[in-house]
Design an enzyme around this catalytic site. Structure first.
Site, PDB file in Angstrom:
ATOM      1  N   TYR A 110       0.831  -1.203   0.000  1.00  0.00           N
ATOM      2  CA  TYR A 110       0.000   0.000   0.000  1.00  0.00           C
ATOM      3  C   TYR A 110       0.865   1.252   0.000  1.00  0.00           C
ATOM      4  O   TYR A 110       1.883   1.317   0.670  1.00  0.00           O
ATOM      5  CB  TYR A 110      -0.899   0.022   1.237  1.00  0.00           C
ATOM      6  CG  TYR A 110      -1.827   1.194   1.209  1.00  0.00           C
ATOM      7  CD1 TYR A 110      -2.965   1.164   0.421  1.00  0.00           C
ATOM      8  CD2 TYR A 110      -1.541   2.361   1.903  1.00  0.00           C
ATOM      9  CE1 TYR A 110      -3.810   2.253   0.347  1.00  0.00           C
ATOM     10  CE2 TYR A 110      -2.385   3.455   1.841  1.00  0.00           C
ATOM     11  CZ  TYR A 110      -3.510   3.400   1.060  1.00  0.00           C
ATOM     12  OH  TYR A 110      -4.342   4.483   0.983  1.00  0.00           O
ATOM     13  N   TRP A 112       1.215   5.694  -1.725  1.00  0.00           N
ATOM     14  CA  TRP A 112       0.844   6.697  -2.716  1.00  0.00           C
ATOM     15  C   TRP A 112       1.850   6.843  -3.850  1.00  0.00           C
ATOM     16  O   TRP A 112       1.529   7.426  -4.881  1.00  0.00           O
ATOM     17  CB  TRP A 112       0.617   8.039  -2.027  1.00  0.00           C
ATOM     18  CG  TRP A 112      -0.812   8.233  -1.693  1.00  0.00           C
ATOM     19  CD1 TRP A 112      -1.572   7.424  -0.898  1.00  0.00           C
ATOM     20  CD2 TRP A 112      -1.670   9.271  -2.169  1.00  0.00           C
ATOM     21  NE1 TRP A 112      -2.859   7.918  -0.842  1.00  0.00           N
ATOM     22  CE2 TRP A 112      -2.935   9.047  -1.610  1.00  0.00           C
ATOM     23  CE3 TRP A 112      -1.493  10.371  -2.998  1.00  0.00           C
ATOM     24  CZ2 TRP A 112      -4.031   9.895  -1.859  1.00  0.00           C
ATOM     25  CZ3 TRP A 112      -2.570  11.201  -3.239  1.00  0.00           C
ATOM     26  CH2 TRP A 112      -3.826  10.957  -2.675  1.00  0.00           C
TER      27      TRP A 112
HETATM   28  N1  MGD Z   1      -1.451  18.248   2.700  1.00  0.00           N
HETATM   29  C1  MGD Z   1      -1.878  16.969   2.650  1.00  0.00           C
HETATM   30  N2  MGD Z   1      -3.103  16.697   2.150  1.00  0.00           N
HETATM   31  C2  MGD Z   1      -3.546  15.418   2.096  1.00  0.00           C
HETATM   32  C3  MGD Z   1      -2.741  14.335   2.515  1.00  0.00           C
HETATM   33  C4  MGD Z   1      -1.461  14.642   3.055  1.00  0.00           C
HETATM   34  O1  MGD Z   1      -0.700  13.747   3.484  1.00  0.00           O
HETATM   35  N3  MGD Z   1      -1.060  15.954   3.102  1.00  0.00           N
HETATM   36  N4  MGD Z   1      -3.200  13.041   2.403  1.00  0.00           N
HETATM   37  C5  MGD Z   1      -4.325  12.781   1.487  1.00  0.00           C
HETATM   38  C6  MGD Z   1      -4.960  11.500   1.805  1.00  0.00           C
HETATM   39  S1  MGD Z   1      -4.179  10.065   1.363  1.00  0.00           S
HETATM   40  C7  MGD Z   1      -6.180  11.393   2.362  1.00  0.00           C
HETATM   41  S2  MGD Z   1      -6.876   9.861   2.605  1.00  0.00           S
HETATM   42  C8  MGD Z   1      -6.931  12.581   2.756  1.00  0.00           C
HETATM   43  C9  MGD Z   1      -7.513  12.386   4.134  1.00  0.00           C
HETATM   44  O2  MGD Z   1      -8.499  13.310   4.375  1.00  0.00           O
HETATM   45  P1  MGD Z   1      -9.022  13.428   5.870  1.00  0.00           P
HETATM   46  O3  MGD Z   1      -9.064  12.109   6.506  1.00  0.00           O
HETATM   47  O4  MGD Z   1     -10.280  14.188   5.820  1.00  0.00           O
HETATM   48  O5  MGD Z   1      -7.848  14.324   6.474  1.00  0.00           O
HETATM   49  P2  MGD Z   1      -7.274  14.525   7.938  1.00  0.00           P
HETATM   50  O6  MGD Z   1      -6.400  15.731   7.851  1.00  0.00           O
HETATM   51  O7  MGD Z   1      -6.661  13.303   8.466  1.00  0.00           O
HETATM   52  O8  MGD Z   1      -8.550  14.860   8.810  1.00  0.00           O
HETATM   53  C10 MGD Z   1      -9.336  16.013   8.559  1.00  0.00           C
HETATM   54  C11 MGD Z   1      -9.728  16.635   9.875  1.00  0.00           C
HETATM   55  O9  MGD Z   1     -10.653  15.824  10.565  1.00  0.00           O
HETATM   56  C12 MGD Z   1     -10.654  16.252  11.917  1.00  0.00           C
HETATM   57  N5  MGD Z   1     -11.052  15.160  12.791  1.00  0.00           N
HETATM   58  C13 MGD Z   1     -10.292  14.151  13.257  1.00  0.00           C
HETATM   59  N6  MGD Z   1     -11.030  13.320  14.022  1.00  0.00           N
HETATM   60  C14 MGD Z   1     -12.281  13.825  14.030  1.00  0.00           C
HETATM   61  C15 MGD Z   1     -13.511  13.419  14.649  1.00  0.00           C
HETATM   62  O10 MGD Z   1     -13.600  12.397  15.324  1.00  0.00           O
HETATM   63  N7  MGD Z   1     -14.589  14.198  14.416  1.00  0.00           N
HETATM   64  C16 MGD Z   1     -14.538  15.314  13.666  1.00  0.00           C
HETATM   65  N8  MGD Z   1     -15.647  15.999  13.465  1.00  0.00           N
HETATM   66  N9  MGD Z   1     -13.399  15.721  13.098  1.00  0.00           N
HETATM   67  C17 MGD Z   1     -12.293  14.988  13.264  1.00  0.00           C
HETATM   68  C18 MGD Z   1      -9.247  16.709  12.223  1.00  0.00           C
HETATM   69  O11 MGD Z   1      -9.285  17.958  12.900  1.00  0.00           O
HETATM   70  C19 MGD Z   1      -8.601  16.772  10.857  1.00  0.00           C
HETATM   71  O12 MGD Z   1      -7.866  17.967  10.631  1.00  0.00           O
HETATM   72  O13 MGD Z   1      -6.087  13.729   2.781  1.00  0.00           O
HETATM   73  C20 MGD Z   1      -5.374  13.886   1.563  1.00  0.00           C
HETATM   74  N10 MGD Z   1      -4.772  15.197   1.573  1.00  0.00           N
HETATM   75  N1  MGD Z   2      -1.901   7.748  12.489  1.00  0.00           N
HETATM   76  C1  MGD Z   2      -2.336   7.835  11.240  1.00  0.00           C
HETATM   77  N2  MGD Z   2      -1.753   7.088  10.275  1.00  0.00           N
HETATM   78  C2  MGD Z   2      -2.183   7.170   9.011  1.00  0.00           C
HETATM   79  C3  MGD Z   2      -3.234   8.042   8.652  1.00  0.00           C
HETATM   80  C4  MGD Z   2      -3.837   8.816   9.674  1.00  0.00           C
HETATM   81  O1  MGD Z   2      -4.783   9.587   9.438  1.00  0.00           O
HETATM   82  N3  MGD Z   2      -3.348   8.699  10.953  1.00  0.00           N
HETATM   83  N4  MGD Z   2      -3.635   8.117   7.340  1.00  0.00           N
HETATM   84  C5  MGD Z   2      -3.406   6.951   6.485  1.00  0.00           C
HETATM   85  C6  MGD Z   2      -3.617   7.264   5.066  1.00  0.00           C
HETATM   86  S1  MGD Z   2      -5.151   7.913   4.647  1.00  0.00           S
HETATM   87  C7  MGD Z   2      -2.714   6.979   4.102  1.00  0.00           C
HETATM   88  S2  MGD Z   2      -3.174   7.151   2.456  1.00  0.00           S
HETATM   89  C8  MGD Z   2      -1.378   6.455   4.436  1.00  0.00           C
HETATM   90  C9  MGD Z   2      -0.281   7.012   3.517  1.00  0.00           C
HETATM   91  O2  MGD Z   2       0.846   6.235   3.607  1.00  0.00           O
HETATM   92  P1  MGD Z   2       1.845   6.049   2.369  1.00  0.00           P
HETATM   93  O3  MGD Z   2       1.124   6.164   1.090  1.00  0.00           O
HETATM   94  O4  MGD Z   2       2.641   4.832   2.605  1.00  0.00           O
HETATM   95  O5  MGD Z   2       2.769   7.330   2.555  1.00  0.00           O
HETATM   96  P2  MGD Z   2       3.771   8.019   1.550  1.00  0.00           P
HETATM   97  O6  MGD Z   2       4.661   8.860   2.371  1.00  0.00           O
HETATM   98  O7  MGD Z   2       3.014   8.704   0.469  1.00  0.00           O
HETATM   99  O8  MGD Z   2       4.611   6.802   0.972  1.00  0.00           O
HETATM  100  C10 MGD Z   2       5.027   6.745  -0.326  1.00  0.00           C
HETATM  101  C11 MGD Z   2       6.424   6.151  -0.407  1.00  0.00           C
HETATM  102  O9  MGD Z   2       6.693   5.914  -1.785  1.00  0.00           O
HETATM  103  C12 MGD Z   2       7.987   6.395  -2.114  1.00  0.00           C
HETATM  104  N5  MGD Z   2       7.984   6.692  -3.561  1.00  0.00           N
HETATM  105  C13 MGD Z   2       7.605   7.814  -4.203  1.00  0.00           C
HETATM  106  N6  MGD Z   2       7.750   7.660  -5.534  1.00  0.00           N
HETATM  107  C14 MGD Z   2       8.217   6.415  -5.742  1.00  0.00           C
HETATM  108  C15 MGD Z   2       8.569   5.674  -6.909  1.00  0.00           C
HETATM  109  O10 MGD Z   2       8.455   6.121  -8.035  1.00  0.00           O
HETATM  110  N7  MGD Z   2       9.021   4.396  -6.719  1.00  0.00           N
HETATM  111  C16 MGD Z   2       9.160   3.851  -5.493  1.00  0.00           C
HETATM  112  N8  MGD Z   2       9.606   2.608  -5.401  1.00  0.00           N
HETATM  113  N9  MGD Z   2       8.843   4.534  -4.370  1.00  0.00           N
HETATM  114  C17 MGD Z   2       8.374   5.791  -4.499  1.00  0.00           C
HETATM  115  C18 MGD Z   2       8.188   7.576  -1.209  1.00  0.00           C
HETATM  116  O11 MGD Z   2       9.569   7.862  -1.056  1.00  0.00           O
HETATM  117  C19 MGD Z   2       7.508   7.088   0.081  1.00  0.00           C
HETATM  118  O12 MGD Z   2       8.421   6.395   0.889  1.00  0.00           O
HETATM  119  O13 MGD Z   2      -1.078   6.770   5.798  1.00  0.00           O
HETATM  120  C20 MGD Z   2      -2.054   6.270   6.693  1.00  0.00           C
HETATM  121  N10 MGD Z   2      -1.581   6.399   8.055  1.00  0.00           N
HETATM  122 MO    MO Z   3      -5.162   8.330   2.373  1.00  0.00          MO
END
Ligand code: MGD
Ligand code: MGD
Ligand code: MO
Length: 762
Positions: A110, A112
């Site tokens: 898993y 991104w």
């Molecule tokens: N800059 C940036 N943007 C991203 C990402 C990133 O790594 N960096 N990741 C992307 C990815 S993979 C995803 S899946 C999305 C995730 O999108 P989300 O899951 O919506 O993003 P989060 O920032 O984890 O959470 C949004 C807000 O929910 C609020 N929150 C947390 N728990 C609760 C709760 O129990 N109730 C309520 N009402 N609010 C709560 C927190 O204050 C938090 O800031 O974001 C995407 N966008």
């Molecule tokens: N506590 C907590 N944990 C969370 C979350 C949370 O809300 N709270 N959110 C979850 C969510 S929604 C998500 S989506 C995950 C995200 O978790 P990940 O998707 O695992 O996070 P990334 O940092 O995007 O990891 C991407 C990796 O790919 C590598 N990469 C980039 N380009 C390439 C390429 O071309 N080739 C190869 N081989 N590698 C490459 C980068 O260097 C990096 O190490 O985290 C989850 N974890």
């Molecule tokens: Mo995510």
């Protein structure tokens, strides 16, 4: 490399880059109205010491061979030649497949990765593993695991009801009240997998607000809606939203302001839900006030407000990344149904709107270039976030979506484009799980914490070091992603590495289909070109597209999608749910008989919640300054840290009670682990809640407060997954529950260790 400015694309935006032989300079695409500052991390990647410069093998694995080894994460590395490592890896893959079967190879991998459609690490790895015999895969995502299983059973196909339902144009033009659970933070919608050329969210929200729309933010954090919409902030207690939703439904129904006709004509299971709302304890405003920390008067006022005009209920992904995460998603959909608004322009329910830049856009009318898949001959899978359970409990049963399943016995795990030692919960447990493997292979451009646990580390190129095509069905631009900087040292494209391995295993031709990377780009582009030509639209050939740098695709009509069609004629356009209607109550889910996911949205006490020992809710949300852990060492990411350490937001009253001052290093801890972070006092957060974003590379060191926890008791850098609980959302979806956990907070009475996460291992 010439010094001309070239186009490229990342998950955080389309941009232009210019390299002068030493430094890379970047600027956003000129057509982007609101570019993301995350772009400023990109130049730091060039020549950064955290890059993996040559293939590396873990000493213990190279010298003693494959097998269970608690030294993973603690061992030294040897640099070896590409030929030597690929020979050894091919032999090991063959050994695992012939000795333990193809399902013993885990390719869930898993993560991104990067935005390009060809060099997409997972796509490449899955193809390689499929042509060489198959693999145990993962289903669903960390992002929306609970919603992905629930929504198709109660509302409709996940993409159909999240991506292509209510658009930002509809919000700008029609919505009177936005009730945003978890907000719609601009930091989040800045990101879209595959790229985003126009960040439209700020403009749309501002337009709605200028028209007189009211925004209500239900969230523990104020910055979850942009300042300019002047949102009313309802600082709810985390994890309790469904109680508020139930009370809103109860109040609206008790006052007779619900849409009884819509419930009768378009919904199923209303009797089931209605009975629950009115059964003791009655789910009224007073009941919810005690659970949510939102006073009953505010709840009644909200119920009044949302029952008039066009109301949109949004539920951020974060709410379901929690214990019983299915419930707030279901509750939001049910609330919008009680209001009778589902399927109206700018009204009803949109899960995830604002959580990602994919949502709220009509999408493109032709297929975009994608890398072709090869079917996986093995039918073995796990829900993605159960990976540590799988490794620790092979053969043992678990429940998922109404069935009992058993974990496969995996011996070899293969990761490309993801960073589980940042993203998974309870990282010390994950370390114990990974010790069980025979072999762990990681492709990554950088020495992440995951690479440091691998037996074999294969140095990948980064996106700016290769040509690719950027595209996603939510964005109108197809981008010619051009190589901006030279390939460093011995890094190789994942494609070339996997082609060589496939060749060694006798499946080279099946993997490459005889195409070079360039030929793949032409091949992938051709699908889009043909579709354009079929519609009679301008359809430039590949050379012309590449020369121009981008191609704008026609958009689909913004017609509200399946929900609008269902609303107009539910008999002719039934939803894909068991009843064909919106299931505000579900006989199917009730039939599973699981107490942790009953047959209607319900408030369920969580097993983990703050108590006397761990009095704070820790919200670990997405970082504003980077994408997850990617380019954590970049200028913009580092700029927000303090002395290289991640920052935890604390309410000033909580800080005062503990004698904590702004900027001081503090220790967050619970029964699973501990992490250090720099305190930032802010009244933008609900008291009793701490916020520490994800993505700081895990940096395990001994915890002087807990010597019994060995060498990984403390994360010196501030990764919240040192503290989170590794448990599924419920037996329905088994989704990731990383967003929330209970912690204690203390001053740190020792000299804080230096952060070493970005320095490669010995
Ligand atoms: N800059 C940036 N943007 C991203 C990402 C990133 O790594 N960096 N990741 C992307 C990815 S993979 C995803 S899946 C999305 C995730 O999108 P989300 O899951 O919506 O993003 P989060 O920032 O984890 O959470 C949004 C807000 O929910 C609020 N929150 C947390 N728990 C609760 C709760 O129990 N109730 C309520 N009402 N609010 C709560 C927190 O204050 C938090 O800031 O974001 C995407 N966008
Ligand atoms: N506590 C907590 N944990 C969370 C979350 C949370 O809300 N709270 N959110 C979850 C969510 S929604 C998500 S989506 C995950 C995200 O978790 P990940 O998707 O695992 O996070 P990334 O940092 O995007 O990891 C991407 C990796 O790919 C590598 N990469 C980039 N380009 C390439 C390429 O071309 N080739 C190869 N081989 N590698 C490459 C980068 O260097 C990096 O190490 O985290 C989850 N974890
Ligand atoms: Mo995510």
């Amino acid at each position: 490399m010439t010094e001309t400015e070239l186009t490229h694309s990342a998950h955080w935006g389309v941009f232009r880059g210019r390299y002068d032989g030493r430094r890379l300079r970047v600027r956003p695409h000129p057509g982007d109205p609101d570019p993301s500052p995350v772009l400023d991390n990109m130049p730091s990647a060039v020549g950064h010491p955290a890059r993996v410069t040559a293939p590396a093998v873990r000493r213990g694995w190279w010298e003693r061979g494959p097998g269970r080894d608690p030294a993973r994460g603690r061992d030294g590395y040897l640099t070896v030649s590409w030929d030597a490592v690929l020979d050894r890896l091919a032999a090991e893959t063959h050994r695992v497949r012939t000795t333990h079967g193809d399902a013993a190879v885990y390719g869930g991998s898993y993560g991104w990765a990067s935005a390009g459609r060809f060099h997409h690490a997972q796509g490449q790895l899955h193809r390689f593993l499929a042509v060489t015999g198959g693999y145990t895969r993962s289903v669903n995502s960390y992002s929306g695991g609970a919603a992905e299983v629930l929504l198709p059973q109660i509302l409709g196909g996940f993409d159909a009801v999240t991506r292509y339902a209510v658009t930002w144009d509809q919000v700008a033009g029609h919505t009177d009240t936005v009730l945003a659970f978890g907000g719609m933070a601009l930091k989040n919608s800045a990101i879209a997998a595959g790229g985003v050329s126009r960040h439209v969210e700020r403009g749309a929200m501002r337009a709605a607000r200028d028209r007189g729309a009211v925004f209500i933010l239900v969230s523990p954090l104020r910055p979850d809606l942009p300042e300019e919409v002047d949102a009313t902030w309802v600082p709810i207690r985390p994890g309790t939203d469904v109680a508020l939703m139930l009370a809103l439904m109860h109040t609206v129904v008790a006052e007779g302001r619900h849409d009884a006709e819509f419930l009768a004509s378009h919904c199923a299971g209303w009797e089931r839900l209605r009975e629950y709302l009115f059964a003791a304890p009655v789910k009224d405003a007073d009941w919810a006030a005690a659970i949510t920390g939102v006073d009953a008067g505010t709840i009644r006022e909200l119920a009044w407000r949302i029952a008039y005009g066009r109301t949109l209920v949004t539920v951020a992904q974060s709410l379901q990344r929690a214990e019983h995460g299915e419930q707030p998603v279901w509750g939001g959909a049910a609330l919008a149904s009680v209001l009778g608004q589902v399927g109206l322009p700018g009204g009803g329910f949109n899960y995830g709107l604002g959580s990602l830049g994919h949502y709220g856009r009509p999408g493109v009318a032709v297929p975009v270039p994608t890398f072709s898949r090869v079917p996986n001959p093995v039918n073995s899978f796990i829900p993605v976030a159960r990976v540590a359970d799988m490794l620790l409990h092979p053969g043992e049963p678990y429940a998922y979506d109404g069935a009992e399943r058993r974990y496969p016995h995996v011996r070899m795990a293969w990761w490309a484009g993801g960073n589980p030692f940042h993203h998974h919960q309870d990282l010390r447990r994950l370390r114990r799980a990974v010790a069980e493997l025979d072999t762990f292979v990681v492709h990554d451009p950088a020495w992440t914490a995951t690479a440091r646990h691998a037996d074999v580390v294969l140095p990948s190129t980064m996106t700016i070091e290769r040509d690719d095509i950027g595209a996603t069905s939510s964005d109108p631009l197809v981008v010619a992603m051009k190589q901006l900087v030279p390939v460093p040292d011995e890094a190789r494209d994942d494609y070339d590495v996997l082609a060589e391995l496939a060749h060694r295993l006798g499946h080279g031709a099946a993997f490459t289909e005889g195409r070079s990377s360039y030929e793949w780009l032409v091949h992938m582009y051709d699908r889009t070109r043909k579709a354009l030509a079929d519609r009679g639209e301008p359809a430039p050939d590949f050379e012309e597209f590449w020369e121009r740098g981008e191609l704008e695709l026609p958009q689909r009509r913004d017609d509200g999608g399946v929900l609008a069609r269902f609303r107009a004629d539910p008999a002719a356009n039934p939803l894909p749910t068991p009843s064909g209607r919106i299931e505000v109550g579900s006989a199917t889910i009730a039939g599973h008989g699981d107490a942790d996911c009953p047959g209607h949205p319900a408030w369920l006490e969580p097993a983990e919640a703050p108590d006397g020992r761990h009095p704070f809710w820790l919200v670990s949300n997405q970082p504003a300054t980077r994408l997850h852990s990617q380019l954590d060492f970049g200028a913009h990411s580092l700029g927000a840290k303090r002395s290289g350490r991640e920052v935890v937001r604390i309410h000033p009253d909580d800080a005062a009670a503990l004698g904590i001052t702004d900027g001081e290093v503090v220790r967050l801890h619970n029964d699973r682990g501990a992490a250090l972070a720099a305190a930032r006092l802010s009244d933008d957060i609900r008291p009793g809640v701490l916020q520490l974003p994800t993505g700081a590379w895990w940096d395990p060191v001994p915890d002087p407060e807990r010597p019994d926890r060995g060498d990984d008791g403390l994360c010196a850098h501030g990764n919240p997954n040192a503290l989170t609980r590794d448990h599924g959302s419920s037996s329905l979806a088994q989704g990731c529950t990383g967003q929330l956990c209970a912690v204690a907070l203390s001053r740190y009475p020792h000299p804080p260790p230096e952060v070493a996460a970005h320095t490669p291992p010995a």
